[in-house]
Design an enzyme around this catalytic site. Structure first.
Site, PDB file in Angstrom:
ATOM      1  N   SER A   6       0.800  -1.162   0.019  1.00 51.04           N
ATOM      2  CA  SER A   6       0.041   0.039   0.206  1.00 51.04           C
ATOM      3  C   SER A   6       0.946   1.192  -0.052  1.00 51.04           C
ATOM      4  O   SER A   6       1.662   1.625   1.037  1.00 51.04           O
ATOM      5  CB  SER A   6      -0.992  -0.129   1.140  1.00 51.04           C
ATOM      6  OG  SER A   6      -1.344   1.165   1.249  1.00 51.04           O
ATOM      7  N   HIS A  31      -0.948  -1.572  -4.417  1.00 50.14           N
ATOM      8  CA  HIS A  31      -2.281  -1.240  -3.796  1.00 50.14           C
ATOM      9  C   HIS A  31      -2.313   0.243  -3.508  1.00 50.14           C
ATOM     10  O   HIS A  31      -1.770   0.769  -2.837  1.00 50.14           O
ATOM     11  CB  HIS A  31      -2.250  -2.005  -2.614  1.00 50.14           C
ATOM     12  CG  HIS A  31      -3.568  -1.777  -1.652  1.00 50.14           C
ATOM     13  ND1 HIS A  31      -4.765  -2.772  -1.950  1.00 50.14           N
ATOM     14  CD2 HIS A  31      -3.843  -1.053  -0.820  1.00 50.14           C
ATOM     15  CE1 HIS A  31      -5.934  -2.530  -1.141  1.00 50.14           C
ATOM     16  NE2 HIS A  31      -5.184  -1.097  -0.252  1.00 50.14           N
ATOM     17  N   ASP A  33      -4.683   3.283  -2.090  1.00 52.89           N
ATOM     18  CA  ASP A  33      -5.849   3.577  -1.283  1.00 52.89           C
ATOM     19  C   ASP A  33      -6.232   4.927  -1.520  1.00 52.89           C
ATOM     20  O   ASP A  33      -5.700   6.072  -1.572  1.00 52.89           O
ATOM     21  CB  ASP A  33      -5.230   3.531   0.183  1.00 52.89           C
ATOM     22  CG  ASP A  33      -5.025   1.946   0.562  1.00 52.89           C
ATOM     23  OD1 ASP A  33      -5.955   1.280   0.514  1.00 52.89           O
ATOM     24  OD2 ASP A  33      -4.029   1.982   1.095  1.00 52.89           O
ATOM     25  N   MET A  35      -9.270   7.569  -0.794  1.00 56.53           N
ATOM     26  CA  MET A  35     -10.059   7.996   0.380  1.00 56.53           C
ATOM     27  C   MET A  35     -10.605   9.481   0.084  1.00 56.53           C
ATOM     28  O   MET A  35      -9.717  10.211  -0.325  1.00 56.53           O
ATOM     29  CB  MET A  35      -9.224   8.129   1.542  1.00 56.53           C
ATOM     30  CG  MET A  35      -8.415   6.630   1.903  1.00 56.53           C
ATOM     31  SD  MET A  35      -7.613   6.943   3.532  1.00 56.53           S
ATOM     32  CE  MET A  35      -6.860   5.153   3.631  1.00 56.53           C
ATOM     33  N   HIS A  64      -8.129   0.411  -4.223  1.00 52.43           N
ATOM     34  CA  HIS A  64      -9.116   0.275  -2.968  1.00 52.43           C
ATOM     35  C   HIS A  64      -9.854   1.428  -2.950  1.00 52.43           C
ATOM     36  O   HIS A  64      -9.262   2.545  -2.204  1.00 52.43           O
ATOM     37  CB  HIS A  64      -8.230   0.052  -2.081  1.00 52.43           C
ATOM     38  CG  HIS A  64      -8.732  -0.490  -0.624  1.00 52.43           C
ATOM     39  ND1 HIS A  64      -8.425  -0.474   0.603  1.00 52.43           N
ATOM     40  CD2 HIS A  64     -10.016  -0.624  -0.689  1.00 52.43           C
ATOM     41  CE1 HIS A  64      -9.287  -0.550   1.428  1.00 52.43           C
ATOM     42  NE2 HIS A  64     -10.466  -0.839   0.880  1.00 52.43           N
ATOM     43  N   MET A  66     -12.134   3.526  -1.200  1.00 47.08           N
ATOM     44  CA  MET A  66     -12.726   3.975   0.241  1.00 47.08           C
ATOM     45  C   MET A  66     -13.482   5.430  -0.004  1.00 47.08           C
ATOM     46  O   MET A  66     -13.089   6.259   0.767  1.00 47.08           O
ATOM     47  CB  MET A  66     -11.816   3.981   1.083  1.00 47.08           C
ATOM     48  CG  MET A  66     -11.127   2.517   1.486  1.00 47.08           C
ATOM     49  SD  MET A  66      -9.910   2.764   2.670  1.00 47.08           S
ATOM     50  CE  MET A  66      -8.571   2.811   1.219  1.00 47.08           C
ATOM     51  N   MET A 135     -11.036  -6.385   5.476  1.00 43.69           N
ATOM     52  CA  MET A 135     -10.100  -5.255   6.096  1.00 43.69           C
ATOM     53  C   MET A 135      -9.936  -5.907   7.615  1.00 43.69           C
ATOM     54  O   MET A 135     -10.805  -6.328   8.333  1.00 43.69           O
ATOM     55  CB  MET A 135     -11.217  -4.028   6.322  1.00 43.69           C
ATOM     56  CG  MET A 135     -11.575  -3.263   4.969  1.00 43.69           C
ATOM     57  SD  MET A 135      -9.824  -2.798   4.133  1.00 43.69           S
ATOM     58  CE  MET A 135      -9.091  -1.846   5.385  1.00 43.69           C
ATOM     59  N   GLY A 140      -9.171   3.789   6.454  1.00 43.69           N
ATOM     60  CA  GLY A 140      -8.835   5.180   6.733  1.00 43.69           C
ATOM     61  C   GLY A 140      -7.445   5.500   7.013  1.00 43.69           C
ATOM     62  O   GLY A 140      -7.027   6.688   6.594  1.00 43.69           O
ATOM     63  N   PHE A 141      -6.702   4.582   7.892  1.00 46.83           N
ATOM     64  CA  PHE A 141      -5.401   5.022   7.944  1.00 46.83           C
ATOM     65  C   PHE A 141      -4.390   3.983   7.914  1.00 46.83           C
ATOM     66  O   PHE A 141      -4.933   2.758   8.332  1.00 46.83           O
ATOM     67  CB  PHE A 141      -5.256   5.648   9.314  1.00 46.83           C
ATOM     68  CG  PHE A 141      -6.089   7.029   9.743  1.00 46.83           C
ATOM     69  CD1 PHE A 141      -5.605   7.893   8.933  1.00 46.83           C
ATOM     70  CD2 PHE A 141      -7.487   6.786  10.205  1.00 46.83           C
ATOM     71  CE1 PHE A 141      -6.133   9.182   9.368  1.00 46.83           C
ATOM     72  CE2 PHE A 141      -8.294   8.057  10.077  1.00 46.83           C
ATOM     73  CZ  PHE A 141      -7.509   9.257   9.802  1.00 46.83           C
ATOM     74  N   GLY A 142      -3.186   4.068   7.540  1.00 51.34           N
ATOM     75  CA  GLY A 142      -2.069   3.126   7.788  1.00 51.34           C
ATOM     76  C   GLY A 142      -1.491   3.004   8.980  1.00 51.34           C
ATOM     77  O   GLY A 142      -1.897   3.972   9.920  1.00 51.34           O
ATOM     78  N   GLY A 143      -0.964   1.977   9.303  1.00 51.42           N
ATOM     79  CA  GLY A 143      -0.265   1.747  10.697  1.00 51.42           C
ATOM     80  C   GLY A 143      -1.011   1.457  11.945  1.00 51.42           C
ATOM     81  O   GLY A 143      -0.553   1.699  13.003  1.00 51.42           O
ATOM     82  N   ASP A 173      -6.287  -6.602   4.095  1.00 46.87           N
ATOM     83  CA  ASP A 173      -5.715  -5.470   4.290  1.00 46.87           C
ATOM     84  C   ASP A 173      -5.783  -4.810   5.640  1.00 46.87           C
ATOM     85  O   ASP A 173      -6.852  -4.559   6.307  1.00 46.87           O
ATOM     86  CB  ASP A 173      -6.500  -4.642   3.416  1.00 46.87           C
ATOM     87  CG  ASP A 173      -5.783  -3.108   2.924  1.00 46.87           C
ATOM     88  OD1 ASP A 173      -4.674  -2.885   3.658  1.00 46.87           O
ATOM     89  OD2 ASP A 173      -6.624  -2.240   2.237  1.00 46.87           O
ATOM     90  N   GLY A 174      -4.557  -4.327   6.180  1.00 46.42           N
ATOM     91  CA  GLY A 174      -4.368  -3.702   7.375  1.00 46.42           C
ATOM     92  C   GLY A 174      -3.393  -4.422   8.595  1.00 46.42           C
ATOM     93  O   GLY A 174      -4.112  -5.490   8.805  1.00 46.42           O
ATOM     94  N   GLY A 175      -2.547  -3.784   8.810  1.00 50.82           N
ATOM     95  CA  GLY A 175      -1.905  -4.278  10.016  1.00 50.82           C
ATOM     96  C   GLY A 175      -0.907  -5.539   9.660  1.00 50.82           C
ATOM     97  O   GLY A 175      -0.460  -6.486  10.846  1.00 50.82           O
ATOM     98  N   GLY A 195       1.555  -2.001   4.052  1.00 50.14           N
ATOM     99  CA  GLY A 195       2.195  -0.705   3.662  1.00 50.14           C
ATOM    100  C   GLY A 195       3.082  -0.206   4.698  1.00 50.14           C
ATOM    101  O   GLY A 195       4.393  -0.428   4.226  1.00 50.14           O
TER     102      GLY A 195
HETATM  103  C1  DX5 Z   1      -6.322   1.280   5.200  1.00 47.20           C
HETATM  104  C2  DX5 Z   1      -5.758   0.965   4.121  1.00 47.20           C
HETATM  105  C3  DX5 Z   1      -4.567   0.160   4.015  1.00 47.20           C
HETATM  106  C4  DX5 Z   1      -3.577   0.501   4.732  1.00 47.20           C
HETATM  107  C5  DX5 Z   1      -2.597  -0.508   5.086  1.00 47.20           C
HETATM  108  O1  DX5 Z   1      -7.608   2.017   5.324  1.00 47.20           O
HETATM  109  O2  DX5 Z   1      -6.783   0.463   3.166  1.00 47.20           O
HETATM  110  O3  DX5 Z   1      -4.343  -0.184   2.625  1.00 47.20           O
HETATM  111  O4  DX5 Z   1      -2.882   1.614   4.126  1.00 47.20           O
HETATM  112  O5  DX5 Z   1      -1.664  -0.045   5.802  1.00 47.20           O
HETATM  113  P1  DX5 Z   1      -0.674  -1.016   6.946  1.00 47.20           P
HETATM  114  O6  DX5 Z   1      -0.130  -2.114   6.253  1.00 47.20           O
HETATM  115  O7  DX5 Z   1       0.355   0.011   7.664  1.00 47.20           O
HETATM  116  O8  DX5 Z   1      -2.032  -1.226   7.977  1.00 47.20           O
HETATM  117 ZN    ZN Z   2      -6.472  -0.568   1.307  1.00 50.64          ZN
END
Ligand code: DX5
Ligand code: ZN
Length: 217
Positions: A6, A31, A33, A35, A64, A66, A135, A140-143, A173-175, A195
């Site tokens: 991502s 990927h 994202d 938003m 993706h 959102m 998900m 909404g957010f990475g990390g 997707d996520g974490g 990501g």
């Molecule tokens: C969250 C995104 C993810 C996110 C993944 O809304 O859809 O793609 O950026 O990032 P990490 O791997 O940092 O959780």
């Molecule tokens: Zn994503």
């Protein structure tokens, strides 16, 4: 395991170079994202950025979405170079019409669900989809912290995919990182989005390799 980095987590001042870097590390797709500050509380980037990044790699682009009204933006993202369009079941667009629009433009369609949405809500659409995206954080957010309690959804979906004799891929997707990949690897998952773990790694090649092997070297 297929890996889809991502770019939300990359250095935005040099997105092109970052994409080249992960492409060379052996990832399977990119990927992106998208938003809109409405469907999710964050704003990322739009089709113009996707279009300029398109020149940097020949890997498939997975957008993706959102966003509240994905149907209104399908053509634009495809014209910008998206190969796979993944949108949310919880969005305001009619799900079947949105899938049909993607398919009419000969691209791959993915459908995603947020943590509170049950997996069976995807069942009626499975036969029209190329992939489902579960998900493992609130979008909404990475990390963010990985929600292990979402993984059961992949088992439920896999059983239904087999029952209907389909080849729909399962993506999460996520974490996803070098720790969580170990438990992830024991579930029927085809693609992991990652990501922060990839872009903050000081050895991207090794990190990608490790994730691809499901946390086993
Ligand atoms: C969250 C995104 C993810 C996110 C993944 O809304 O859809 O793609 O950026 O990032 P990490 O791997 O940092 O959780
Ligand atoms: Zn994503």
């Amino acid at each position: 395991m297929k890996i889809s980095p991502s770019v939300l987590a990359c250095d935005f001042t040099k997105m092109g170079e970052e994409i080249v870097k992960v492409s060379n590390a052996g990832v399977d797709m990119i990927h992106l994202d998208i938003m809109d500050g409405n469907f999710v509380p964050n704003i990322s980037f739009g089709p113009a950025i996707v279009k300029s990044l398109r020149k940097k790699t020949s890997l498939p682009f997975e957008t993706h979405l959102m966003i509240t009204n994905p149907l209104n933006y399908i053509s634009e993202f495809i014209e910008s170079g998206a190969d796979i369009i993944t949108f949310h079941l919880e969005s305001d667009s009619n799900t079947m019409k949105t899938i049909e629009k993607i398919k009419s433009l000969k691209k791959k369609a993915g459908l995603s669900i947020k943590p509170k949405t049950p997996p069976k809500s995807l069942f009626p659409y499975l036969k029209y989809l190329d992939l489902v995206l579960i998900m493992t954080v609130e979008p909404g957010f990475g990390g963010q912290k990985f929600m292990e309690n979402q993984l059961y959804k992949t088992t439920v979906l896999k059983q239904e995919i087999i029952r209907q004799n389909l080849s729909t891929l399962i993506e999460i997707d996520g974490g996803v990182n070098t720790n969580t990949i170990k438990v992830i690897n024991s579930y029927p998952i085809d693609i992991c989005v990652s990501g922060t773990c990839i872009f903050e790694s000081d050895n991207i090649n090794q990190t990608v390799k490790f994730l691809k092997l499901g946390g086993k070297f």
